[in-house]
Design a protein around this motif. Structure first.
Motif, PDB file in Angstrom:
ATOM      1  N   GLY A 252     -66.116  14.645   7.566  1.00 58.17           N
ATOM      2  CA  GLY A 252     -65.936  14.249   6.181  1.00 58.17           C
ATOM      3  C   GLY A 252     -65.881  15.381   5.187  1.00 58.17           C
ATOM      4  O   GLY A 252     -66.092  15.176   3.993  1.00 58.17           O
ATOM      5  N   GLY A 253     -65.601  16.604   5.655  1.00 58.77           N
ATOM      6  CA  GLY A 253     -65.547  17.735   4.755  1.00 58.77           C
ATOM      7  C   GLY A 253     -66.901  18.169   4.252  1.00 58.77           C
ATOM      8  O   GLY A 253     -66.997  18.949   3.295  1.00 58.77           O
ATOM      9  N   ILE A 254     -67.971  17.692   4.891  1.00 57.49           N
ATOM     10  CA  ILE A 254     -69.333  18.013   4.439  1.00 57.49           C
ATOM     11  C   ILE A 254     -70.166  18.641   5.549  1.00 57.49           C
ATOM     12  O   ILE A 254     -70.781  19.687   5.361  1.00 57.49           O
ATOM     13  N   ILE A 255     -70.195  17.996   6.712  1.00 58.23           N
ATOM     14  CA  ILE A 255     -70.998  18.489   7.828  1.00 58.23           C
ATOM     15  C   ILE A 255     -70.123  18.523   9.080  1.00 58.23           C
ATOM     16  O   ILE A 255     -69.468  17.524   9.408  1.00 58.23           O
ATOM     17  N   PRO A 256     -70.096  19.631   9.813  1.00 59.13           N
ATOM     18  CA  PRO A 256     -69.312  19.670  11.058  1.00 59.13           C
ATOM     19  C   PRO A 256     -69.839  18.656  12.071  1.00 59.13           C
ATOM     20  O   PRO A 256     -71.043  18.570  12.306  1.00 59.13           O
ATOM     21  N   VAL A 257     -68.930  17.894  12.650  1.00 63.54           N
ATOM     22  CA  VAL A 257     -69.271  16.905  13.674  1.00 63.54           C
ATOM     23  C   VAL A 257     -68.174  16.915  14.733  1.00 63.54           C
ATOM     24  O   VAL A 257     -66.983  17.005  14.412  1.00 63.54           O
ATOM     25  N   GLY A 258     -68.558  16.805  15.974  1.00 65.63           N
ATOM     26  CA  GLY A 258     -67.608  16.639  17.063  1.00 65.63           C
ATOM     27  C   GLY A 258     -68.104  15.575  18.012  1.00 65.63           C
ATOM     28  O   GLY A 258     -69.285  15.206  17.993  1.00 65.63           O
ATOM     29  N   ALA A 259     -67.212  15.064  18.840  1.00 63.87           N
ATOM     30  CA  ALA A 259     -67.603  14.064  19.837  1.00 63.87           C
ATOM     31  C   ALA A 259     -66.519  13.961  20.889  1.00 63.87           C
ATOM     32  O   ALA A 259     -65.340  14.205  20.614  1.00 63.87           O
ATOM     33  N   TYR A 260     -66.927  13.637  22.093  1.00 62.07           N
ATOM     34  CA  TYR A 260     -65.939  13.131  23.041  1.00 62.07           C
ATOM     35  C   TYR A 260     -66.320  11.704  23.387  1.00 62.07           C
ATOM     36  O   TYR A 260     -67.493  11.316  23.332  1.00 62.07           O
ATOM     37  N   VAL A 261     -65.307  10.906  23.718  1.00 60.18           N
ATOM     38  CA  VAL A 261     -65.510   9.519  24.116  1.00 60.18           C
ATOM     39  C   VAL A 261     -64.871   9.359  25.490  1.00 60.18           C
ATOM     40  O   VAL A 261     -63.719   9.749  25.697  1.00 60.18           O
ATOM     41  N   THR A 262     -65.619   8.786  26.428  1.00 61.44           N
ATOM     42  CA  THR A 262     -65.126   8.670  27.792  1.00 61.44           C
ATOM     43  C   THR A 262     -65.384   7.274  28.342  1.00 61.44           C
ATOM     44  O   THR A 262     -65.965   6.410  27.675  1.00 61.44           O
ATOM     45  N   ARG A 263     -64.952   7.050  29.574  1.00 69.64           N
ATOM     46  CA  ARG A 263     -65.124   5.760  30.252  1.00 69.64           C
ATOM     47  C   ARG A 263     -66.512   5.692  30.889  1.00 69.64           C
ATOM     48  O   ARG A 263     -67.060   6.709  31.335  1.00 69.64           O
ATOM     49  N   VAL A 264     -67.041   4.488  30.995  1.00 67.66           N
ATOM     50  CA  VAL A 264     -68.358   4.296  31.602  1.00 67.66           C
ATOM     51  C   VAL A 264     -68.405   4.801  33.043  1.00 67.66           C
ATOM     52  O   VAL A 264     -69.354   5.511  33.417  1.00 67.66           O
ATOM     53  N   PRO A 265     -67.427   4.492  33.905  1.00 59.65           N
ATOM     54  CA  PRO A 265     -67.526   4.973  35.297  1.00 59.65           C
ATOM     55  C   PRO A 265     -67.560   6.490  35.403  1.00 59.65           C
ATOM     56  O   PRO A 265     -68.235   7.035  36.285  1.00 59.65           O
ATOM     57  N   ILE A 266     -66.839   7.186  34.531  1.00 59.36           N
ATOM     58  CA  ILE A 266     -66.840   8.647  34.577  1.00 59.36           C
ATOM     59  C   ILE A 266     -68.207   9.177  34.164  1.00 59.36           C
ATOM     60  O   ILE A 266     -68.787  10.041  34.830  1.00 59.36           O
ATOM     61  N   ASN A 267     -68.726   8.665  33.068  1.00 63.53           N
ATOM     62  CA  ASN A 267     -70.055   9.084  32.620  1.00 63.53           C
ATOM     63  C   ASN A 267     -71.109   8.778  33.683  1.00 63.53           C
ATOM     64  O   ASN A 267     -71.983   9.601  33.976  1.00 63.53           O
ATOM     65  N   SER A 268     -71.026   7.598  34.296  1.00 67.25           N
ATOM     66  CA  SER A 268     -72.022   7.201  35.301  1.00 67.25           C
ATOM     67  C   SER A 268     -71.917   8.056  36.551  1.00 67.25           C
ATOM     68  O   SER A 268     -72.937   8.381  37.174  1.00 67.25           O
ATOM     69  N   ALA A 269     -70.699   8.458  36.915  1.00 64.59           N
ATOM     70  CA  ALA A 269     -70.522   9.288  38.108  1.00 64.59           C
ATOM     71  C   ALA A 269     -71.227  10.629  37.964  1.00 64.59           C
ATOM     72  O   ALA A 269     -71.658  11.225  38.950  1.00 64.59           O
ATOM     73  N   VAL A 270     -71.354  11.097  36.739  1.00 62.70           N
ATOM     74  CA  VAL A 270     -72.014  12.378  36.490  1.00 62.70           C
ATOM     75  C   VAL A 270     -73.502  12.187  36.214  1.00 62.70           C
ATOM     76  O   VAL A 270     -74.360  12.781  36.871  1.00 62.70           O
TER      77      VAL A 270
END
Length: 400
Positions: A252-270
């Motif tokens: 929002g031009g105020i605070i740096p923010v980043g994110a990734y969004v992934t699939r549940v099976p990929i996250n669960s596999a790790v």
């Protein structure tokens, strides 16, 4: 205390900043900003069509962050805040397809780096990472290495980059095999012009990734949140990646923010079988930054920013094609997607001359490269600011 002059401020910075950061420095000191307009020392106004991002001073974002700072701006990652819980839910609701799990951090580059750690956890025995030449991977170690910068001293990182030219589908399909951990690309190439990756290209790549068990990572740090006329640029193709990387405008031009969004099976596999501290950040996903990101997503939907930028694209196309028609000897082509625009001049020298002239008149553009001059306004750019930028560009071109 007497206020310093802009020259005193610039002198102070030049004395103590790394020399590499001074190369492209503009001799202006920003005092405040709103929308796409920078208020600089000496009552000088600049239209910021260089940095992209969200823009400046939106009341919803400003008020959300101020309210959260009054309560609790920071917290430990072992504690959950309400803004964080709301943000990951909202990202799951808005992201394409089955992308449901988010890792929130401090910047887009950190999110990209974290997506590669996720990839290594998912495919620990695969070393190859296929990347498209010309993509912007940022300046963290992985980003520099993937772009071919600093290979001599970064070669021991856990991936070996396999680079393919933009738009060459056969080269891409040939490069992706059972040794490939992931493919990393941007849905829009901004290296030379503004080139949307064709839908058929992404569909064929999606099929190849599925056949080989390769993750497909789409980097939307520069293109997400309505800028191309869709909430996410990858939606132009209908293809759903395995990982979507966000940053830039998300803060929002105020605070740096980043994110990734992934699939549940990929996250669960790790993370169902590996050390959950593979990702860690002292200040990432803090309540204040999450409040900013939530306000940005609300603004995206409620103010219909994607529709607004689609209209900006029509305005840009009409105006810039008109300039090309009047100056065919100078402008070779125009490319526009949403509010992202680029003009190809007959030479980089000509493009740079136009950029310098525009800066003198109050329009900030990125330095020209390979004959291309880009316009990258923030998401909050108004029709009035866009019209003002086009007027300055026209005057700069016709007076040059």
């Amino acid at each position: 205390m007497q206020a310093e002059s802009s020259q005193e401020v610039l002198h102070r910075y030049r004395r103590h900043a790394p020399p590499a950061l001074l190369v492209d420095l503009v001799d202006e000191v920003v005092m405040s900003a709103e929308g796409a307009t920078l208020h600089c020392a000496g009552d000088r106004l600049l239209l910021d069509f260089a940095s992209g991002g969200f823009g400046y001073g939106h009341p919803r974002v400003r008020e959300a962050v101020a309210a959260q700072i009054e309560k609790a701006p920071l917290s430990s990652r072992i504690l959950i805040s309400r803004p964080l819980a709301m943000l990951v839910q909202r990202l799951a609701e808005m992201a394409p397809g089955e992308l449901q799990v988010s890792y929130v951090c401090n910047s887009g580059e950190e999110a990209l780096d974290s997506s590669l750690k996720l990839t290594k956890g998912y495919a620990p025995h695969r070393r190859n990472l296929v990347v498209v030449e010309g993509c912007d991977f940022g300046t963290l170690s992985h980003g520099l290495y993937l772009a071919g910068i600093g290979e001599s001293y970064l070669r021991h990182l856990p991936f070996v980059p396999v680079r393919v030219p933009f738009g060459d589908l056969q080269a891409m399909l040939h490069a992706v095999d059972d040794s490939t951990a992931a493919v990393l690309l941007e849905p829009v190439s901004l290296a030379r012009g503004v080139q949307l990756t064709p839908a058929e290209y992404l569909r064929a790549l999606r099929q190849r990734c599925d056949e080989t068990g390769t993750l497909m990572i789409i980097n939307e740090i520069q293109t997400a949140l309505g800028r191309t006329g869709r909430e996410f640029a990858v939606e132009h193709s209908g293809v759903v990646p395995d990982v979507l990387v966000l940053g830039g405008a998300l803060g929002g031009g105020i605070i740096p923010v980043g994110a990734y969004v992934t699939r549940v099976p990929i996250n669960s596999a790790v993370y169902d079988r590996r050390n959950p501290t593979l990702h860690g950040s002292t200040t990432g996903a803090n309540p204040a930054s999450c409040a900013a990101a939530l306000a940005v997503l609300e603004t995206l939907v409620e103010e219909r920013l994607a529709e607004r930028h689609a209209q900006h694209g029509r305005t840009l196309t009409l105006a810039l094609e008109g300039l090309r028609a009047r100056h065919p000897e100078r402008i070779r082509q125009v490319q526009v997607l949403g509010s992202l625009a680029a003009l190809e001049f007959e030479s980089t020298e000509r493009a740079e001359a136009v950029r310098r002239s525009a800066l003198e008149r109050g329009l900030l553009l990125r330095h020209a490269a390979d004959g291309w001059l880009h316009m990258r306004p923030p998401l909050l750019v108004s029709a009035t600011e866009l019209g003002g930028a086009l007027d300055i560009l026209t005057a700069s071109l016709e007076m040059e």
